[in-house]
Design a protein around this motif. Structure first.
Motif, PDB file in Angstrom:
ATOM      1  N   ALA A 286     -57.896  54.372 -98.003  1.00 11.66           N
ATOM      2  CA  ALA A 286     -58.300  53.974 -99.367  1.00 11.66           C
ATOM      3  C   ALA A 286     -59.802  53.940 -99.585  1.00 11.66           C
ATOM      4  O   ALA A 286     -60.260  54.138-100.703  1.00 11.66           O
ATOM      5  N   ALA A 287     -60.595  53.660 -98.563  1.00 15.41           N
ATOM      6  CA  ALA A 287     -62.038  53.552 -98.739  1.00 15.41           C
ATOM      7  C   ALA A 287     -62.704  53.747 -97.378  1.00 15.41           C
ATOM      8  O   ALA A 287     -62.063  53.565 -96.340  1.00 15.41           O
ATOM      9  N   PRO A 288     -63.993  54.105 -97.360  1.00 23.92           N
ATOM     10  CA  PRO A 288     -64.669  54.323 -96.074  1.00 23.92           C
ATOM     11  C   PRO A 288     -64.969  53.016 -95.351  1.00 23.92           C
ATOM     12  O   PRO A 288     -65.096  51.959 -95.969  1.00 23.92           O
ATOM     13  N   ILE A 289     -65.070  53.103 -94.036  1.00 25.36           N
ATOM     14  CA  ILE A 289     -65.449  51.957 -93.216  1.00 25.36           C
ATOM     15  C   ILE A 289     -66.553  52.401 -92.266  1.00 25.36           C
ATOM     16  O   ILE A 289     -66.540  53.531 -91.761  1.00 25.36           O
ATOM     17  N   GLY A 290     -67.499  51.514 -92.026  1.00 16.21           N
ATOM     18  CA  GLY A 290     -68.609  51.826 -91.136  1.00 16.21           C
ATOM     19  C   GLY A 290     -68.171  51.981 -89.690  1.00 16.21           C
ATOM     20  O   GLY A 290     -67.198  51.365 -89.239  1.00 16.21           O
ATOM     21  N   VAL A 291     -68.882  52.817 -88.964  1.00 21.03           N
ATOM     22  CA  VAL A 291     -68.542  53.106 -87.567  1.00 21.03           C
ATOM     23  C   VAL A 291     -68.578  51.844 -86.713  1.00 21.03           C
ATOM     24  O   VAL A 291     -67.659  51.571 -85.932  1.00 21.03           O
ATOM     25  N   GLU A 292     -69.635  51.043 -86.838  1.00 19.45           N
ATOM     26  CA  GLU A 292     -69.757  49.862 -85.988  1.00 19.45           C
ATOM     27  C   GLU A 292     -68.686  48.831 -86.302  1.00 19.45           C
ATOM     28  O   GLU A 292     -68.161  48.161 -85.405  1.00 19.45           O
ATOM     29  N   ALA A 293     -68.347  48.699 -87.586  1.00 14.62           N
ATOM     30  CA  ALA A 293     -67.300  47.743 -87.958  1.00 14.62           C
ATOM     31  C   ALA A 293     -65.965  48.156 -87.358  1.00 14.62           C
ATOM     32  O   ALA A 293     -65.208  47.311 -86.844  1.00 14.62           O
ATOM     33  N   LYS A 294     -65.648  49.437 -87.406  1.00 10.83           N
ATOM     34  CA  LYS A 294     -64.364  49.876 -86.862  1.00 10.83           C
ATOM     35  C   LYS A 294     -64.339  49.749 -85.342  1.00 10.83           C
ATOM     36  O   LYS A 294     -63.313  49.378 -84.762  1.00 10.83           O
ATOM     37  N   LYS A 295     -65.439  50.035 -84.693  1.00 11.81           N
ATOM     38  CA  LYS A 295     -65.505  49.843 -83.235  1.00 11.81           C
ATOM     39  C   LYS A 295     -65.248  48.382 -82.881  1.00 11.81           C
ATOM     40  O   LYS A 295     -64.526  48.077 -81.922  1.00 11.81           O
ATOM     41  N   ALA A 296     -65.835  47.466 -83.659  1.00  9.74           N
ATOM     42  CA  ALA A 296     -65.649  46.034 -83.400  1.00  9.74           C
ATOM     43  C   ALA A 296     -64.186  45.634 -83.581  1.00  9.74           C
ATOM     44  O   ALA A 296     -63.661  44.808 -82.827  1.00  9.74           O
ATOM     45  N   LEU A 297     -63.527  46.215 -84.567  1.00  6.87           N
ATOM     46  CA  LEU A 297     -62.120  45.893 -84.814  1.00  6.87           C
ATOM     47  C   LEU A 297     -61.244  46.398 -83.673  1.00  6.87           C
ATOM     48  O   LEU A 297     -60.329  45.693 -83.216  1.00  6.87           O
ATOM     49  N   ILE A 298     -61.496  47.618 -83.216  1.00  2.71           N
ATOM     50  CA  ILE A 298     -60.715  48.165 -82.095  1.00  2.71           C
ATOM     51  C   ILE A 298     -60.940  47.321 -80.837  1.00  2.71           C
ATOM     52  O   ILE A 298     -60.010  47.059 -80.064  1.00  2.71           O
ATOM     53  N   GLU A 299     -62.167  46.875 -80.627  1.00  2.00           N
ATOM     54  CA  GLU A 299     -62.451  46.031 -79.465  1.00  2.00           C
ATOM     55  C   GLU A 299     -61.687  44.712 -79.553  1.00  2.00           C
ATOM     56  O   GLU A 299     -61.208  44.191 -78.531  1.00  2.00           O
ATOM     57  N   TRP A 300     -61.537  44.177 -80.754  1.00  2.00           N
ATOM     58  CA  TRP A 300     -60.846  42.899 -80.964  1.00  2.00           C
ATOM     59  C   TRP A 300     -59.324  43.055 -80.868  1.00  2.00           C
ATOM     60  O   TRP A 300     -58.662  42.304 -80.155  1.00  2.00           O
ATOM     61  N   TRP A 301     -58.765  44.040 -81.582  1.00  2.00           N
ATOM     62  CA  TRP A 301     -57.310  44.165 -81.682  1.00  2.00           C
ATOM     63  C   TRP A 301     -56.707  45.191 -80.722  1.00  2.00           C
ATOM     64  O   TRP A 301     -55.493  45.272 -80.583  1.00  2.00           O
ATOM     65  N   GLY A 302     -57.563  45.991 -80.111  1.00  2.00           N
ATOM     66  CA  GLY A 302     -57.049  47.020 -79.223  1.00  2.00           C
ATOM     67  C   GLY A 302     -56.860  48.342 -79.958  1.00  2.00           C
ATOM     68  O   GLY A 302     -57.074  48.444 -81.171  1.00  2.00           O
ATOM     69  N   PRO A 303     -56.415  49.382 -79.237  1.00  2.00           N
ATOM     70  CA  PRO A 303     -56.288  50.728 -79.834  1.00  2.00           C
ATOM     71  C   PRO A 303     -55.033  50.879 -80.694  1.00  2.00           C
ATOM     72  O   PRO A 303     -54.222  51.785 -80.494  1.00  2.00           O
ATOM     73  N   VAL A 304     -54.897  49.980 -81.668  1.00  2.00           N
ATOM     74  CA  VAL A 304     -53.715  49.995 -82.545  1.00  2.00           C
ATOM     75  C   VAL A 304     -54.097  50.391 -83.970  1.00  2.00           C
ATOM     76  O   VAL A 304     -53.264  50.327 -84.875  1.00  2.00           O
ATOM     77  N   ILE A 305     -55.344  50.812 -84.180  1.00  2.00           N
ATOM     78  CA  ILE A 305     -55.839  51.123 -85.528  1.00  2.00           C
ATOM     79  C   ILE A 305     -55.589  52.597 -85.831  1.00  2.00           C
ATOM     80  O   ILE A 305     -56.020  53.474 -85.087  1.00  2.00           O
ATOM     81  N   TYR A 306     -54.883  52.850 -86.921  1.00  2.00           N
ATOM     82  CA  TYR A 306     -54.605  54.205 -87.371  1.00  2.00           C
ATOM     83  C   TYR A 306     -55.270  54.408 -88.730  1.00  2.00           C
ATOM     84  O   TYR A 306     -55.029  53.646 -89.655  1.00  2.00           O
ATOM     85  N   GLU A 307     -56.080  55.448 -88.835  1.00  2.00           N
ATOM     86  CA  GLU A 307     -56.705  55.768 -90.121  1.00  2.00           C
ATOM     87  C   GLU A 307     -56.018  56.995 -90.700  1.00  2.00           C
ATOM     88  O   GLU A 307     -55.629  57.914 -89.981  1.00  2.00           O
ATOM     89  N   TYR A 308     -55.854  57.002 -92.026  1.00  2.00           N
ATOM     90  CA  TYR A 308     -55.253  58.153 -92.679  1.00  2.00           C
ATOM     91  C   TYR A 308     -56.070  58.492 -93.915  1.00  2.00           C
ATOM     92  O   TYR A 308     -56.838  57.683 -94.435  1.00  2.00           O
ATOM     93  N   TYR A 309     -55.867  59.696 -94.396  1.00  2.00           N
ATOM     94  CA  TYR A 309     -56.430  60.115 -95.681  1.00  2.00           C
ATOM     95  C   TYR A 309     -55.285  60.616 -96.539  1.00  2.00           C
ATOM     96  O   TYR A 309     -54.476  61.445 -96.100  1.00  2.00           O
ATOM     97  N   GLY A 310     -55.201  60.088 -97.746  1.00  2.00           N
ATOM     98  CA  GLY A 310     -54.164  60.504 -98.667  1.00  2.00           C
ATOM     99  C   GLY A 310     -54.451  59.923-100.036  1.00  2.00           C
ATOM    100  O   GLY A 310     -55.514  59.356-100.281  1.00  2.00           O
ATOM    101  N   ALA A 311     -53.490  60.056-100.934  1.00  2.00           N
ATOM    102  CA  ALA A 311     -53.654  59.572-102.300  1.00  2.00           C
ATOM    103  C   ALA A 311     -52.280  59.316-102.889  1.00  2.00           C
ATOM    104  O   ALA A 311     -51.256  59.625-102.268  1.00  2.00           O
TER     105      ALA A 311
END
Length: 516
Positions: A286-311
């Motif tokens: 739905a919207a862009p996310i910064g590289v450092e923010a996403k790295k921090a999230l993966i570090e916190w929650w683990g490799p469970v983050i899936y990003e998609y592009y669609g509409a």
């Protein structure tokens, strides 16, 4: 017991299993939800609705939303959920445009519902209220009058969603109904689940956003068809999200980047208070996310983050956490059965690495903008469609987005992508949200303006603006730096994460022609 994909198979095989838990903590079982869906299907048929007819609803994340979804999807009907933030006239426009032959609203949205039906002189015998709305028939009483058996000649229905309308009137996205039994069509949920490595039967899905939107509604309904329990949030809150993940052992959810930023901004003591180890798939777009923010999230929650592009029109691409860490910033590669191509304005295919108009082919089939053939034609090329995004694919076929075409800033003949600047500003801990856009400049055509929503407890002012400019100058080329920074208490974002940037930009362009 073997698990079959599809809500109705789940309801038959295990009717006592919990199907959903609402925001008040009340639960409903698969069998009960199936019976209420059957009653509504029969009720809509009793009103004379036939195959390919449509209904509209004005509903927040209430169990009735799911009942209406299931009823229309086994009665061969189009269902149009309406954004409950809209005003009465805006609701009336959608009811009329989609040609709804019945309208169901929750009493919480009574004011807009009443204004809409009054404006249309809509037949009140076809208006139903969950709760009490003056002049509307009781939804519960209507259901109680109907047989609990499945409707005769069950046929697959579908959603007819409307785009968010950030640049004008919302547009109805209409697809041909898929022929066949709804149980067979529902099995397509398994295809979606496989993309995000979800298994049928034992999951719990947290619905964080409004079901009327394509992504929360789509992933929520797919999870239900896979036999997962839905936990509905009414109003999103960062710590409450963590509490629900722990309390219900949530396995999957869909979020938008603004939610991630607010979760990451929580104090460490709060983050550490909750167990999120049950998560298997956290899906975002739905919207862009910064590289450092996403790295921090993966570090916190683990490799469970899936990003998609669609509409709303379809999609798309997908990137796992592992994919993204190898290609930071990517929104993925095409799903099976889809295609991504980059065209220039003349329709020529561009080589890898060169930004242009992003076109895609959807796995869910062709669509039209209802009653707008010109807009439909404009959005299609060579069997693919675009929603106005600019991006490029690298040599390995990974898609990277630059921005929306309408948000592109052209300053001194140079193309500048606001999303890149917004990502950089959002990395600063004193920034809760950021919007960047072009405003008139007599010499350069446009100059860069940033509007910042400070983080909680941070005072806006010249000192903060100076600090943010210094921060940005370390991350961006000089020509990408904002010429000025303003502050706002809150930026005008939709619940879906999209920014109504035109509300910020348009006052600067009043009386002038913008070329984009």
């Amino acid at each position: 017991m073997a698990v079959k994909t599809g809500f109705w198979a789940q309801a038959k095989n295990d009717p006592t299993r919990i199907a959903l838990i609402d925001a008040a903590g009340q639960s409903m079982r698969f069998g009960e939800l199936d019976e209420r869906g059957n009653r509504l299907s029969n009720g809509l048929r009793s009103l004379g609705l036939q195959y390919r007819d449509g209904i509209a609803m004005l509903m927040h994340n209430d169990p009735a939303w799911i009942e209406i979804f299931l009823a229309t999807h086994q009665a061969g009907l189009y269902l149009t959920p309406i954004n409950y933030h809209l005003t009465g006239p805006e609701v009336a426009y959608i009811i009329e445009n989609c040609e709804a032959k019945a309208f169901i609203a929750h009493e919480r949205h009574a004011a807009a519902a009443i204004r809409a039906v009054e404006a249309l002189n809509y037949d009140r015998s076809r208006c139903f209220a969950v709760g009490n709305i003056p002049g509307f028939r009781s939804y519960d009483a209507f259901l109680a009058e109907q047989p609990v058996t499945p409707p005769a000649e069950r046929q697959a229905g579908t959603l007819m969603l409307y785009t968010s309308g950030t640049t004008g009137r919302p547009k109805g996205v209409r697809r041909p109904l898929m022929p066949g039994n709804p149980d067979v069509v529902a099995s397509m949920a398994g295809m979606l689940g496989a993309l995000f490595q979800l298994s049928a039967g034992d999951g719990v899905h947290l619905v964080t956003g409004p079901l009327y939107h394509a992504a929360p509604g789509g992933f929520g309904s797919a999870s239900l068809h896979m036999g997962h329990t839905l936990v509905l949030m009414d109003k999103w809150d960062a710590e409450e999200t963590l509490r629900l993940i722990e309390a219900h052992r949530i396995t999957s959810t869909h979020m938008v980047p603004t939610m991630f930023h607010r979760l990451l901004a929580l104090p460490d003591t709060v983050k550490q208070r909750y167990d999120v180890s049950s998560l298997r798939a956290v899906i975002h777009g739905a919207a862009p996310i910064g590289v450092e923010a996403k790295k921090a999230l993966i570090e916190w929650w683990g490799p469970v983050i899936y990003e998609y592009y669609g509409a709303t029109e379809g999609g798309g691409t997908i990137a796992t956490s592992e994919d993204w860490l190898k290609k930071p910033g990517t929104v993925g590669r095409p799903w099976p059965g889809t295609e991504i191509r980059i065209f220039d304005d003349a329709g020529n295919t561009l080589p890898a690495g060169e930004p242009g108009n992003v076109y895609m082919k959807s796995m869910v089939g062709e669509f039209e903008y209802y009653k707008d053939p010109a807009k439909t034609r404009e959005s299609h090329r060579d069997g693919l469609f675009t929603v106005g995004d600019i991006g490029y694919v690298d040599d390995d076929g990974w898609l990277f987005l630059c921005d929306r075409a309408k948000d592109l800033i052209i300053s001194g003949g140079v193309n500048i992508y606001p999303a890149e600047i917004e990502k950089a500003l959002m990395e600063h801990p004193k920034v809760a949200d950021a919007a960047v856009f072009g405003i008139p400049n007599e010499e350069w055509g446009e100059e860069i303006k940033a509007v910042i929503q400070p983080a909680d407890g941070i005072a806006p002012g010249p000192e903060l603006a100076e600090e943010l400019m210094a921060f940005a100058s370390e991350r961006l080329a000089r020509f990408k730096l904002p010429r000025s920074i303003d502050f706002a208490v809150e930026l005008p974002r939709l619940d879906t994460g999209k920014l109504y940037k035109r509300f910020l930009r348009d006052p600067y362009w009043e009386g002038r022609e913008r070329k984009i």
